[in-house]
Design a protein around this motif. Structure first.
Motif, PDB file in Angstrom:
ATOM      1  N   GLU A 174       1.282  -1.406  -0.188  1.00  9.18           N
ATOM      2  CA  GLU A 174      -0.039   0.212  -0.031  1.00  9.18           C
ATOM      3  C   GLU A 174       1.456   1.362   0.237  1.00  9.18           C
ATOM      4  N   ILE A 175       1.448   2.207  -0.290  1.00 11.26           N
ATOM      5  CA  ILE A 175       1.692   3.203  -1.373  1.00 11.26           C
ATOM      6  C   ILE A 175       1.083   4.656  -1.129  1.00 11.26           C
ATOM      7  N   GLU A 176       0.769   5.514  -0.504  1.00 14.72           N
ATOM      8  CA  GLU A 176       0.467   6.490  -0.388  1.00 14.72           C
ATOM      9  C   GLU A 176       1.850   7.806  -0.096  1.00 14.72           C
ATOM     10  N   THR A 177       1.444   8.515  -1.267  1.00 11.20           N
ATOM     11  CA  THR A 177       2.183   9.246  -1.643  1.00 11.20           C
ATOM     12  C   THR A 177       2.403  10.514  -1.058  1.00 11.20           C
ATOM     13  N   ALA A 178       3.326  11.756  -1.301  1.00  9.41           N
ATOM     14  CA  ALA A 178       3.177  13.189  -0.999  1.00  9.41           C
ATOM     15  C   ALA A 178       3.387  14.233  -1.789  1.00  9.41           C
ATOM     16  N   PRO A 179       4.124  15.249  -1.433  1.00 13.42           N
ATOM     17  CA  PRO A 179       4.021  16.371  -3.511  1.00 13.42           C
ATOM     18  C   PRO A 179       5.862  15.232  -3.476  1.00 13.42           C
TER      19      PRO A 179
ATOM     20  N   THR B 290       7.850  12.133  -3.438  1.00  8.27           N
ATOM     21  CA  THR B 290       7.748  10.571  -3.047  1.00  8.27           C
ATOM     22  C   THR B 290       8.672   9.772  -3.833  1.00  8.27           C
ATOM     23  N   LEU B 291       9.579   8.991  -3.276  1.00  4.02           N
ATOM     24  CA  LEU B 291      10.309   8.653  -4.109  1.00  4.02           C
ATOM     25  C   LEU B 291      10.629   7.042  -4.647  1.00  4.02           C
ATOM     26  N   PHE B 292      10.647   6.209  -5.088  1.00  4.49           N
ATOM     27  CA  PHE B 292      10.660   4.704  -5.320  1.00  4.49           C
ATOM     28  C   PHE B 292      12.214   3.925  -4.920  1.00  4.49           C
ATOM     29  N   VAL B 293      12.749   3.695  -3.716  1.00  8.39           N
ATOM     30  CA  VAL B 293      14.262   2.980  -3.988  1.00  8.39           C
ATOM     31  C   VAL B 293      13.720   1.765  -3.499  1.00  8.39           C
ATOM     32  N   GLY B 294      14.650   0.963  -4.625  1.00  7.76           N
ATOM     33  CA  GLY B 294      14.773  -0.655  -3.861  1.00  7.76           C
ATOM     34  C   GLY B 294      15.680  -1.733  -4.942  1.00  7.76           C
ATOM     35  N   ASP B 295      15.833  -2.158  -4.336  1.00  3.67           N
ATOM     36  CA  ASP B 295      16.763  -3.495  -5.383  1.00  3.67           C
ATOM     37  C   ASP B 295      16.371  -3.338  -6.486  1.00  3.67           C
ATOM     38  N   ASN B 296      17.568  -4.218  -7.875  1.00  5.77           N
ATOM     39  CA  ASN B 296      17.129  -3.588  -9.345  1.00  5.77           C
ATOM     40  C   ASN B 296      16.232  -5.389  -8.993  1.00  5.77           C
ATOM     41  N   ASN B 297      14.933  -4.709  -9.928  1.00  3.73           N
ATOM     42  CA  ASN B 297      14.641  -5.542 -10.485  1.00  3.73           C
ATOM     43  C   ASN B 297      13.692  -5.970  -8.834  1.00  3.73           C
ATOM     44  N   SER B 298      12.838  -4.814  -8.478  1.00  2.00           N
ATOM     45  CA  SER B 298      11.766  -5.662  -7.368  1.00  2.00           C
ATOM     46  C   SER B 298      10.989  -5.024  -7.827  1.00  2.00           C
ATOM     47  N   GLY B 299      10.403  -3.855  -9.176  1.00  2.25           N
ATOM     48  CA  GLY B 299       9.403  -4.081  -8.870  1.00  2.25           C
ATOM     49  C   GLY B 299       8.892  -2.754  -8.946  1.00  2.25           C
TER      50      GLY B 299
ATOM     51  N   VAL C 287       5.438  -0.744 -10.896  1.00  2.30           N
ATOM     52  CA  VAL C 287       4.396  -0.498 -10.260  1.00  2.30           C
ATOM     53  C   VAL C 287       3.768   1.425 -10.392  1.00  2.30           C
ATOM     54  N   MET C 288       4.843   2.057 -11.058  1.00  2.00           N
ATOM     55  CA  MET C 288       4.751   3.166 -11.285  1.00  2.00           C
ATOM     56  C   MET C 288       4.062   3.452 -13.189  1.00  2.00           C
ATOM     57  N   TYR C 289       4.138   2.374 -14.091  1.00  2.51           N
ATOM     58  CA  TYR C 289       3.462   2.158 -14.679  1.00  2.51           C
ATOM     59  C   TYR C 289       2.032   1.758 -14.518  1.00  2.51           C
TER      60      TYR C 289
END
Length: 50
Positions: free
Chosen positions: A17-22, A24-33, A37-39
């Motif tokens: 469950e993702i709730e954004t703010a003005p 928001t950074l998506f950070v994670g390992d390569n090939n983690s999805g 999610v953004m598409y």
């Protein structure tokens, strides 16, 4: 703009469950999805706007 996205069984993501703010950074390992999610959010946004 704020939005909330619930994801279940999408690619490598079991559940999230993702709730954004003005800023928001998506950070994670390569090939983690992060990109699928953004598409998904981008496609939903484009389909709703005329």
């Amino acid at each position: 703009m704020h939005w909330k996205l619930k994801v279940t069984g999408y690619g490598k993501i079991e559940a999230a469950e993702i709730e954004t703010a003005p800023l928001t950074l998506f950070v994670g390992d390569n090939n983690s999805g992060k990109i699928p999610v953004m598409y998904r959010k981008l496609c939903n946004f484009l389909l709703q706007s005329d």
